[in-house]
Design a protein around this motif. Sequence first.
Motif, short mmCIF file in Angstrom:
data_model
loop_
_atom_site.label_atom_id
_atom_site.label_comp_id
_atom_site.label_asym_id
_atom_site.label_seq_id
_atom_site.Cartn_x
_atom_site.Cartn_y
_atom_site.Cartn_z
N PHE A 294 0.85 -1.21 0.00
CA PHE A 294 0.00 0.00 0.00
C PHE A 294 0.88 1.24 0.00
N ARG A 295 0.58 2.16 -0.88
CA ARG A 295 1.30 3.44 -0.87
C ARG A 295 0.29 4.55 -1.13
N ASN A 296 0.33 5.54 -0.27
CA ASN A 296 -0.60 6.66 -0.43
C ASN A 296 -0.01 7.62 -1.47
N GLU A 297 0.07 7.14 -2.71
CA GLU A 297 0.73 7.88 -3.79
C GLU A 297 0.10 9.27 -3.96
N VAL A 298 0.93 10.26 -4.20
CA VAL A 298 0.43 11.62 -4.43
C VAL A 298 -0.30 11.68 -5.76
N PHE B 109 -4.63 3.85 -15.27
CA PHE B 109 -5.32 2.60 -14.98
C PHE B 109 -4.62 1.90 -13.82
N ILE B 110 -4.30 0.60 -13.96
CA ILE B 110 -3.71 -0.12 -12.82
C ILE B 110 -2.20 0.08 -12.72
N PHE B 111 -1.63 0.97 -13.55
CA PHE B 111 -0.18 1.15 -13.52
C PHE B 111 0.28 1.67 -12.16
N ARG B 112 -0.41 2.68 -11.66
CA ARG B 112 -0.03 3.21 -10.34
C ARG B 112 -1.29 3.37 -9.50
N SER B 113 -1.41 2.51 -8.50
CA SER B 113 -2.58 2.59 -7.63
C SER B 113 -2.11 2.65 -6.19
N ARG B 114 -3.04 2.78 -5.27
CA ARG B 114 -2.64 2.93 -3.87
C ARG B 114 -2.58 1.58 -3.15
N GLU B 115 -3.27 0.62 -3.72
CA GLU B 115 -3.20 -0.75 -3.19
C GLU B 115 -2.82 -1.62 -4.38
N PHE B 116 -1.72 -2.33 -4.26
CA PHE B 116 -1.27 -3.12 -5.40
C PHE B 116 -0.56 -4.37 -4.89
N GLU B 117 -0.19 -5.21 -5.82
CA GLU B 117 0.44 -6.46 -5.41
C GLU B 117 1.85 -6.55 -5.96
N GLN B 118 2.75 -7.08 -5.15
CA GLN B 118 4.14 -7.21 -5.59
C GLN B 118 4.57 -8.67 -5.62
N MET B 119 5.60 -8.94 -6.41
CA MET B 119 6.25 -10.25 -6.42
C MET B 119 7.73 -9.93 -6.19
N ALA C 273 7.88 2.61 -19.29
CA ALA C 273 7.76 2.81 -17.85
C ALA C 273 8.09 1.52 -17.10
N GLU C 274 8.39 1.70 -15.82
CA GLU C 274 8.93 0.58 -15.02
C GLU C 274 7.93 -0.54 -14.77
N LEU C 275 8.43 -1.74 -15.02
CA LEU C 275 7.67 -2.95 -14.75
C LEU C 275 8.23 -3.59 -13.48
N GLU C 276 9.54 -3.50 -13.37
CA GLU C 276 10.24 -4.15 -12.26
C GLU C 276 11.54 -3.41 -12.00
N GLY C 277 11.95 -3.38 -10.72
CA GLY C 277 13.25 -2.80 -10.38
C GLY C 277 14.13 -3.89 -9.80
N ILE C 278 15.39 -3.93 -10.22
CA ILE C 278 16.33 -4.91 -9.65
C ILE C 278 17.45 -4.10 -9.01
N PRO D 133 15.13 -8.39 -6.88
CA PRO D 133 14.25 -8.17 -8.05
C PRO D 133 12.82 -7.96 -7.55
N SER D 134 12.28 -6.77 -7.79
CA SER D 134 10.98 -6.42 -7.23
C SER D 134 10.00 -6.05 -8.35
N ALA D 135 8.99 -6.92 -8.53
CA ALA D 135 8.07 -6.74 -9.67
C ALA D 135 6.67 -6.43 -9.17
N GLY D 136 5.86 -5.82 -10.01
CA GLY D 136 4.47 -5.53 -9.67
C GLY D 136 3.55 -6.46 -10.44
N VAL D 137 2.61 -7.08 -9.72
CA VAL D 137 1.66 -7.98 -10.38
C VAL D 137 0.76 -7.18 -11.32
N ASP D 138 0.28 -6.03 -10.83
CA ASP D 138 -0.68 -5.25 -11.62
C ASP D 138 -0.04 -4.68 -12.89
N ARG D 139 1.21 -4.24 -12.76
CA ARG D 139 1.89 -3.71 -13.95
C ARG D 139 2.19 -4.83 -14.95
N THR D 140 2.50 -6.02 -14.43
CA THR D 140 2.72 -7.16 -15.33
C THR D 140 1.41 -7.49 -16.05
P1 ATP Z 1 7.72 4.01 -9.46
O1 ATP Z 1 9.04 4.71 -9.67
O2 ATP Z 1 6.99 3.69 -10.72
O3 ATP Z 1 6.88 4.66 -8.40
P2 ATP Z 1 9.08 2.46 -7.59
O4 ATP Z 1 10.49 2.54 -8.10
O5 ATP Z 1 8.68 3.29 -6.44
O6 ATP Z 1 8.07 2.63 -8.82
P3 ATP Z 1 9.51 0.00 -6.33
O7 ATP Z 1 9.51 0.57 -4.97
O8 ATP Z 1 10.83 -0.40 -6.93
O9 ATP Z 1 8.75 0.97 -7.30
O10 ATP Z 1 8.50 -1.21 -6.37
C1 ATP Z 1 8.71 -2.38 -7.14
C2 ATP Z 1 7.59 -2.62 -8.11
O11 ATP Z 1 6.33 -2.54 -7.48
C3 ATP Z 1 7.51 -1.59 -9.24
O12 ATP Z 1 8.41 -1.89 -10.28
C4 ATP Z 1 6.07 -1.74 -9.68
O13 ATP Z 1 5.91 -2.84 -10.57
C5 ATP Z 1 5.35 -2.05 -8.38
N1 ATP Z 1 4.75 -0.82 -7.85
C6 ATP Z 1 5.32 0.12 -7.07
N2 ATP Z 1 4.46 1.11 -6.78
C7 ATP Z 1 3.29 0.79 -7.39
C8 ATP Z 1 2.00 1.41 -7.46
N3 ATP Z 1 1.73 2.53 -6.81
N4 ATP Z 1 1.04 0.80 -8.20
C9 ATP Z 1 1.27 -0.37 -8.84
N5 ATP Z 1 2.47 -0.99 -8.80
C10 ATP Z 1 3.47 -0.44 -8.09
#
Ligand code: ATP
Length: 478
Positions: free
Chosen positions: A205-209, A214-224, A289-294, A331-338
């Motif tokens: 969960f992130r209280n994104e500003v 769509f589901i690319f950036r949400s406040r509740e999301f799933e990570q792998m 745009a970012e799908l995953e950060g390593i 390696p940190s990936a987002g389910v929703d972005r995938t």
């Molecule tokens: P961004 O720069 O896009 O905010 P981030 O670098 O903060 O991403 P990380 O903290 O590295 O993201 O999180 C790992 C992964 O989790 C991201 O690559 C993304 O797939 C997913 N993720 C992060 N924040 C969100 C969000 N608000 N909504 C959906 N997926 C997210």
Amino acid sequence: MGGWVWEERELLKLMGWGSKTKEGSVTEPAKTKVDMEKLVSLCRRRGFIFPSSEIYGGLSSCWDYGPLGVELKRNIKDAWWRAMVQQRDDMVGLDSSILMHPQVWQASGHVEGFSDPLVECKGCHLRWRSDELEGDRCPECGGELTEPKLFNLMFKTFIGAVEDEASVVYLRPETAQGMFVNFENILNTTRKRLPFGIAQTGKSFRNEVTTGNFIFRSREFEQMEIEYFVKPGTDKQWFDYWVEERLNWYVSLGIKRENLKLRPHAKEELAHYARACSDVNYLFPMGWAELEGIANRGDFDLVQHAASSGKGLSYYDEEAKEHIVPYIIEPSAGVDRTFLALLCDAYDEDEAEGEKRVLLHLHPDLAPIKAAVLPLSRKEPLASFAKEIYADLRQQWMVGYDDAQSIGRRYRRQDEIGTPFCVTADFESLEDKQVTIRERDNLRQIRVPIDSLKATLRAKLGGEDLFVLPEGGKVWKE
Ligand code: ATP
């Protein structure tokens, strides 16, 4: 239309479409042929994704995965788990709790530093991340902006009945910390030796500003996420290994290589704890745009938690006969972005059987429905015959059944949700005990005896040569 039925513009507003925020890593305009609006509309129409709390007008940047969405999402997580945990001997799984001891977030630096600089427009009162703005005026109305204020992205709540400072807990903004704080438990219970990793999937969960797209950036999301522990000195080589490994995973799911790009972070971009970082970027309709950060996190996390908890989080290196603090590759990936990337990549429009069709070229492992049973008629005894096949296949796979409208319409409906195979039963089937399998991507049809239907589907779903016919089978139409 009124009531709870969503009007398109409301939906677009909710998904943040057309929002003027700049994605951190978007570098070039999109060249994809996919239209995000078409994709959103397909997701809604066919039950992949709905706006959260829709009957109350929706909740900005929160989404509900519908009957097909939940299947696709599970399949993504299963594919990740299979490749990252099940098929490796250097990885174990974990499912840690979302609420953690508040000290975790002190030690990790999140309480202090997990914030974005927030500015507000004095005119229209919209809020923006100042580090994402190009000028010093409001992108919406051109108004004057306030001075930036740091805004912590963690959601706060209280544990127990008393709502005071002592009972504050946070909804985790990443799953990673659960793995760091369980390092010793896992070491002691699994007897893993370096290098090894811990993997987990789960909600963050992130209280994104600024949210949106769509589901690319949400406040509740799933990570792998994976935390991979290595001997210091071997970290660079393992970092390179994981960057390659993760990129290849997306390709193995059918994402086109030309739509994926690695973006190594420049030194000045790195978080203070990171020794290196590389993003896997995807060419979304709004740009790369970012799908995953390593990241190579060095020993930062274990050192921090050891100091904060008073526990010695180290590893006894039997060769060197000393305790060491492993380095971590993450390696940190987002389910929703995938999910979104897979849909963008799979979406296609072409012509089939003389009609325009929309189709999703989803990998069979990911397709929500693996096969659909379609009787040519609703009449008995064909209906019972087809239902028996359906009941049998369902023991093994998610299978659909559709007997409404023309066969062409029914094929279109399955193509649009990415069902790789349709199994059609016709009146001849009652006589010769054979059914027709039709393939989504190339429209080829083969006729197979019912006795070998399961084995044929299993082979086809497993990616075996799609046109090896079982004994007694024949090509119906090519
Ligand atoms: P961004 O720069 O896009 O905010 P981030 O670098 O903060 O991403 P990380 O903290 O590295 O993201 O999180 C790992 C992964 O989790 C991201 O690559 C993304 O797939 C997913 N993720 C992060 N924040 C969100 C969000 N608000 N909504 C959906 N997926 C997210």
